[in-house]
Enzyme design. Structure first.
Site: not given
Length: 731
Positions: A425, A430, A447, A544
């Protein structure tokens, strides 16, 4: 107090006995006092009732032939038996229901009789004490019940606050025990959620009101502050007559007030009821009249607003809401996906069983399995060390509460097709993010921590501990994590519309966001930030917040993501300092970028930037042509001072926006990006300003940020040395 009315004659029967006594009216018309300690029935008083009037211990309703109406009313106070405003009675109109009235206004409603019980009294579903009877004939409309066991003493009372309670006498403790109480929660009160919506007390985020399918809040502003009394209206621009419309089922419902319904007891079965409703373009919904008899008999149809509906966890009826073809397709697709998921589970389960049988005969597989167990034990050891560094107490609490699940590497690999590039995606600091589909059909986003990420391990730990504790409709939901060997992954719910920046900054896509949807996104982000700052179990500063960290679900509802850089504060702590400044150019407040000082006002600043980006469709990090300012905020400030702020509005909106509303939002955005933190509003004030009509303060000049020597559109982790501040005075 029991009130018996016959024509113009009214009999008030006040129960003035001791606390362990109860009154009963016999069929003969005699009122007796039952003493619980002696089990003796003593004649207390006799009344001259008509000899053909049948009276029982608890009976409500109207005798059409005699005119006798049985009504319970409350006392003025526990010591004053005079009349008060509250009364319990049966309304015999159309399809009868029980009501508690406050004066002449409905206060609580039982729902219709389902064949065995009142639909709005779930306690009756497990009734083992009473014999109940409902009569609905031309001569009488009444409800009565008697205790099955003659040695059980019970009574029903209505107190001075309008609460109806059923009490049973406990001979061992010598006291009355409350067996039921109505109304008992906010969803019980008449019309709590307003027309065309229903009340659901089990909604996780705490706002119990939900619009029926095909409807939307009448006042989005009121809905934002969790005021559902205004109810919902049909979505605009849809056709509901002969254009492929259908029905969506709402399960476990107390159906809307039947005073606005038509009843046809000659129609047998739901199929005929559906066909009858579909033929009538004014029909809004339908349900079985007697849903608990022979799989449903009779037909109830509603032809106006759907008032005073709610849902229960297990009891209630099925209510079918009329929707247009597009809405029907969305719900049908969800149903098909669930069916496909069940089928996939069956197929995969069968395949697994077959493979296991083959594996029993295969020596090689046995050796591999032993080797895998050895590796797994090593991983468990390494995970224990990693878990201790996270904080074992937090992990254990997450496991017990079901907040945090742990996925096997094989499960995640299978879901993502072994981390196929086709499923990728995107890529962040990270590491890469992949789309996956679990065996049960649930879509996920994975993730994966990059082995060479300079951002990773600390942020990974932070996100596991933090997100598992946060629950809000505008925060992305983490389903769990995977930690095996060197692999460290976070598993989230999948949001099909990706991140906000992929739409609002895309020339070809942002036209799908009209002003109404953009305002909903702004308000949703504001509510999520307010939850982090004030309403969650932890006080959290995100640090953030930006367009790429706001994800959009299937209906474009915003969900704040990426808590790797977030900081958790103690109960009374509201600010702090750090030597490691992290964040994204263009979103950091001056006090944070230059001095490492952070507070909730840092997130307010980032929210203000994001709000102005949503309004304009432009990124703050990109140069604005034909403007002397270095960035978007400076450009908007100049236009604001000249009274031309609407010139900054995204051209994709055309002229289809309310100028006053959009100017108000621009002003709020400029208030959020003021240079001094003390001048910026709290998120609670921002939510209030967005939801209410109020006089706003004039904003002071904002702070403008650029990288040294150049304008950059890049994003990343930075230090204070990588940022300079320039003050540009508006002309």
């Amino acid at each position: 107090m029991l009130v018996l009315m016959q024509g113009e004659r009214t009999y008030n029967i006040s129960i003035a006995g001791t606390s362990n006594s109860v009154a009963q009216i016999l069929d003969s018309g005699n009122l007796v006092l039952l003493q619980n300690d002696t089990r003796k029935a003593v004649l207390w008083q006799s009344f001259d009732y008509p000899t053909n009037t049948m009276l029982s211990f608890m009976k409500l309703g109207l005798s059409v032939r005699t005119g006798l109406n049985r009504v319970y009313t409350s006392w003025k106070s526990p010591d004053d038996p005079g009349f008060r405003n509250y009364s319990l009675r049966i309304n015999p109109d159309l399809f009868p229901q029980m009501f508690v009235y406050k004066g002449s206004a409905p206060w609580w409603r039982s729902g219709p009789w389902t064949g065995q019980r009142w639909s709005g009294i779930p306690e009756m579903a497990t009734n083992v004490i009473f014999n109940v009877s409902f009569v609905n004939t031309e001569d009488e409309v009444s409800f009565s019940f008697n205790v099955k066991d003659g040695f059980i003493a019970s009574r029903t009372v209505m107190n001075e606050t309008g609460i109806v309670q059923g009490l049973g006498w406990n001979n061992e403790s010598q006291r009355w025990i409350v067996s039921y109480s109505i109304p008992k929660e906010q969803c019980d009160f008449y019309g709590h959620s307003g027309p065309n919506s229903y009340c659901n007390p089990d909604i996780p985020d705490g706002f119990e009101c939900t619009c029926f399918p095909g409807f939307e809040p009448k006042s989005p502003e009121a809905w934002l502050i969790k005021d559902g009394s205004g109810g919902c209206v049909r979505k605009r621009g849809i056709s509901m007559c002969g254009n492929g419309e259908g029905f969506v089922k709402v399960s476990h419902a107390k159906v809307p007030d039947t005073l606005a319904a038509l009843v046809d007891m000659s129609t047998i079965g739901l199929k005929q009821c559906q066909e009858m409703c579909l033929r009538n373009c004014s029909c809004m919904a339908y349900a079985s009249a007697y849903s608990e008899i022979d799989k449903g008999t009779g037909c109830l149809t509603w032809h106006g607003d759907l008032v005073d509906a709610r849902t229960f966890t297990n009891t209630g009826q099925d209510l079918y809401i009329r929707v247009d073809a597009n809405e029907l397709a969305r719900y049908t697709k969800k149903g098909l996906l669930r069916k496909k998921g069940v089928l996939a589970v069956i197929i995969v389960s069968s395949a697994v069983v077959f493979l296991l049988l083959v594996a029993l005969l295969c020596c090689i597989l046995r050796r591999r399995r032993r080797a895998a167990r050895t590796r797994r034990s090593k991983n468990i050891s390494s995970f224990t060390t990693f878990e201790e560094s996270l904080g074992g107490k937090d992990i254990d609490e997450g496991r017990r509460n079901g907040d945090l699940s742990f996925f096997d590497l094989s499960t995640v690999a299978a879901a993502t097709n072994n981390f196929s590039s086709d499923n990728k995606l995107g890529q962040g600091g990270f590491g890469p993010v992949y789309k996956g589909v679990l065996l049960n059909g649930k879509e996920i986003a994975v993730k994966r921590l990059s082995k060479h990420s300079g951002q990773g391990v600390e942020e990974f730990k932070n996100e596991i501990v933090l997100i598992a504790k946060l629950q809000h409709r505008n925060l992305v939901r983490m389903l769990g994590c995977c930690i095996e060997g060197e692999e460290k992954m976070l598993v989230y719910e999948f949001l099909p519309n990706k991140s906000l920046d992929s739409i609002v900054f895309d020339e070809s896509k942002r036209s799908v966001l009209d002003w109404k949807k953009r305002l909903e996104i702004i308000c949703g982000i504001a509510r999520g930030m307010l939850y982090l700052h004030q309403d969650s179990r932890l006080r959290v500063i995100h640090r953030d917040l930006k367009a790429s960290n706001v994800l959009l679900d299937a209906t474009m509802n915003p969900k704040i993501s990426d808590f790797g850089m977030a900081r958790i504060f103690g109960g009374d702590q509201i600010e702090g300092d750090t030597k490691r400044v992290v964040g994204t150019y263009g979103y950091m407040s001056p006090e944070y970028a230059m001095h490492g000082h952070f507070s909730t006002k840092l997130d307010v600043y980032s929210f203000g930037i994001l709000m102005l980006e949503i309004i304009t469709g432009k990124s703050n990090n990109r140069y604005v042509p034909d403007s002397p300012s270095l960035n978007l905020v400076g450009h908007i400030w100049e236009l604001w001072k000249e009274g031309k702020a609407t010139q900054a509005v995204d051209s994709a909106l055309g002229d289809s926006y309310p100028a006053d509303e959009i100017l108000k939002c621009i002003q709020i955005g400029l208030m959020c990006v003021q240079e001094h933190a003390t001048d910026r509003p709290m998120m609670s004030a921002v939510v209030s300003m967005l939801s209410n009509e109020t006089t706003l303060q004039l904003p002071k000049p904002p702070a403008f940020f650029v990288k040294k020597n150049e304008i950059s559109s890049g994003e990343g982790t930075v230090s204070a040395n990588g940022v300079t501040i320039s003050m540009i005075q508006p002309r």
